[in-house]
Design a protein around this motif. Structure first.
Motif, PDB file in Angstrom:
ATOM      1  N   ASP A 157      48.484  36.697  44.627  1.00 47.71           N
ATOM      2  CA  ASP A 157      47.668  36.571  45.513  1.00 47.71           C
ATOM      3  C   ASP A 157      46.302  36.796  45.265  1.00 47.71           C
ATOM      4  OD1 ASP A 157      49.748  35.418  46.931  1.00 47.71           O
ATOM      5  OD2 ASP A 157      50.221  37.176  48.073  1.00 47.71           O
ATOM      6  N   LYS A 158      46.084  38.039  44.776  1.00 39.56           N
ATOM      7  CA  LYS A 158      44.523  38.416  44.600  1.00 39.56           C
ATOM      8  C   LYS A 158      44.036  37.493  43.342  1.00 39.56           C
ATOM      9  CE  LYS A 158      45.251  43.356  45.478  1.00 39.56           C
ATOM     10  NZ  LYS A 158      45.880  44.500  44.999  1.00 39.56           N
ATOM     11  N   GLU A 198      43.053  34.439  45.276  1.00 43.38           N
ATOM     12  CA  GLU A 198      42.038  34.679  46.259  1.00 43.38           C
ATOM     13  C   GLU A 198      40.601  34.759  45.658  1.00 43.38           C
ATOM     14  OE1 GLU A 198      41.070  34.896  49.919  1.00 43.38           O
ATOM     15  OE2 GLU A 198      43.224  35.497  49.504  1.00 43.38           O
ATOM     16  N   LYS A 199      40.808  35.304  44.375  1.00 42.88           N
ATOM     17  CA  LYS A 199      39.504  35.685  43.455  1.00 42.88           C
ATOM     18  C   LYS A 199      38.799  34.302  42.961  1.00 42.88           C
ATOM     19  CE  LYS A 199      36.613  38.521  41.406  1.00 42.88           C
ATOM     20  NZ  LYS A 199      35.693  39.460  42.253  1.00 42.88           N
ATOM     21  N   GLY A 228      39.388  31.348  44.044  1.00 39.40           N
ATOM     22  CA  GLY A 228      39.136  30.513  45.361  1.00 39.40           C
ATOM     23  C   GLY A 228      40.315  29.436  45.556  1.00 39.40           C
ATOM     24  N   LYS A 229      41.114  29.873  46.593  1.00 43.93           N
ATOM     25  CA  LYS A 229      42.244  29.128  46.956  1.00 43.93           C
ATOM     26  C   LYS A 229      42.133  27.536  47.151  1.00 43.93           C
ATOM     27  CE  LYS A 229      45.961  31.910  48.362  1.00 43.93           C
ATOM     28  NZ  LYS A 229      46.416  33.233  49.349  1.00 43.93           N
TER      29      LYS A 229
END
Ligand code: HAM
Length: 426
Positions: free
Chosen positions: A226-227, A230-231, A233-234
């Motif tokens: 997840d992280k 997220e980082k 860019g989803k």
């Protein structure tokens, strides 16, 4: 003089008929599945010039795992450790004539100088299925769908195996964020590859050696999908791509898929989505299939490159899988009938009868040993041959034969024509 050892060379196998039977079963399931998707078979020599692997196969495989030698003309030769550089070479050579999209498969034996262990040998056979000329994720979807289909055709359920997906693009974005050059990227990839085999402390220490004080935030990202997403860019194309593949597979009812940011794949040529198939039973920790997209490999040979996606699936790991899940077929001889012969004077008639039966498609072996009839029948049984007839004076005169089914012990008195019908109807 001391006698020679009967064992085979380290890390390779002899295939006695029972083993070859299983091997043929594996090849047959592979072939039927890929042919049902429209793949055509190709082949090539085991020998390749060593330079073929130096471009993009990956340092570890080339330096530590190949069988490489000089031939008598001083050329450096390698026993192929994988098929992908060969198929890329073949496609590049005829790229103007071949017609794309091109779907090809092969079942080569490959050689890698590895420490032999469960699931890893020095010679293995590998189904390679590759699609060339498609840039869109339809290629990834189809290739993974085939891998799933093959597992199902072997009799596996979706709970028995898991498809792990990652993307080189996502990992490269991560490396860019940390400013890694090519060399440290490679070191880090190797460390991530080993992440699940070593302790957390050791992993942290190793990463720290390369990344220094940035190692904590790196480990946080590589340990959490997840992280990480997220980082990166989803909504970024690189991330979106892998979820598009997952969604198309889900539409086909394929749901045993997971995103695994630690899946590295050891080859330098992958450029996009990569995947492996694993047994969910921890007894077989080695991958059953490995593959992905490699859009630039053909560029090693020519100016234009041809996009490609494919996988390799090994015979050693699939056999372990089938054994563990009780999915191995029982041995069956390809010989249908064994003919026991009582006296030498009947040899000629027995050969004529066998010829007649063979002409109708019955596979027949004759016993010329003149041993006791019971011993001749035992040989048939030992070789897994299902039917026996005995040839003596009565049979020669009457042309009626007692056909015995060795499994059930039942027998029937039949003419040669009826023997054929009985055997072929089984
Ligand atoms: P790979 O991951 O090295 O990929 O091998 C694919 C499969 O071959 C593995 O998942 C495993 O089942 C089997 N395998 C590999 N090495 C051994 C070994 N030493 N002993 C037994 N089985 C082994 C490749 O080779 C890529 N060229 C596959 C590919 C085709 N990528 C795109 N197209």
């Amino acid at each position: 003089m001391s006698k020679l050892d009967t064992g085979s060379y380290k890390g390779v196998r002899d295939f006695y008929p029972e083993d070859q039977f299983i091997q043929n079963h594996i090849f047959s399931v592979w072939r039927k599945a890929v042919e049902s998707f429209g793949y055509s078979e190709y082949s090539a020599s085991i020998l390749e010039p060593s330079e073929l692997y130096k471009a993009k196969t990956g340092e570890e495989i080339v330096n530590e795992q190949t069988y490489t030698f000089k031939d008598r003309g001083d050329r450096e030769v390698t026993l192929r450790p994988e098929m992908t550089p060969t198929v890329a070479r073949m496609v590049a050579m005829r790229r103007r004539e071949l017609g794309f999209p091109l779907r090809w498969y092969s079942v080569p034996n490959l050689f890698r100088y590895e420490a032999p262990q469960r699931g890893r040998l020095r010679e293995h056979w590998q189904l390679n299925a590759d699609i060339f000329g498609l840039e869109s994720i339809e290629a990834e979807t189809e290739i993974i769908q085939i891998a799933h289909k093959i597992m199902r055709n072997f009799g596996a359920t979706d709970d028995d195996f898991l498809i792990r997906l990652n993307s080189r693009k996502i990992i490269n974005s991560l490396y860019r964020l940390f400013g890694l050059d090519a060399e440290s990227s490679q070191t880090i990839s190797k460390l991530i590859d080993k992440k699940n085999k070593i302790s957390e402390e050791d992993f942290s220490l190793d990463i720290e050696k390369v990344l220094g004080d940035k190692s904590k935030s790196f480990i946080e990202l590589i340990s959490s999908p997840d992280k990480l997403l997220e980082k990166i860019g989803k909504e970024s194309e690189d991330v979106e791509e892998i979820f598009q593949v997952t969604r198309s597979l889900e539409k086909l009812g394929i749901t045993n898929i997971t995103f695994d940011q630690t899946l590295m794949r050891g080859f330098d040529y992958y450029t996009g989505v990569v995947f492996e198939v694993f047994d969910t039973n921890k007894e077989n920790p080695r991958s059953l299939f490995g593959g992905g997209r490699y859009d630039d490999l053909t560029a090693v040979f020519s100016a234009e490159s041809v996009p490609a996606v494919g996988f390799g699936a090994g015979d050693v790991t699939i056999r372990d899988f089938l054994e563990t899940h009780n999915l191995l077929p029982a041995y069956k001889s390809t010989t249908n009938l064994y003919v026991a012969i009582l006296e030498e004077k009947h040899f000629s008639d027995a050969r004529v009868l066998a010829g007649y039966l063979r002409a109708s498609g019955v596979n027949v072996a004759l016993d010329f040993s003149l041993r006791k009839v019971g011993d001749q029948i035992k040989t048939a049984d030992k070789h897994g041959i299902p039917f026996v007839i005995v040839i003596g004076d009565d049979e020669i005169q009457s042309k009626i034969y007692k056909l015995k089914d060795l499994k059930t012990g039942k027998d029937w008195s039949l003419s040669a024509e009826e023997v054929i019908q009985k055997i072929l109807s089984k």
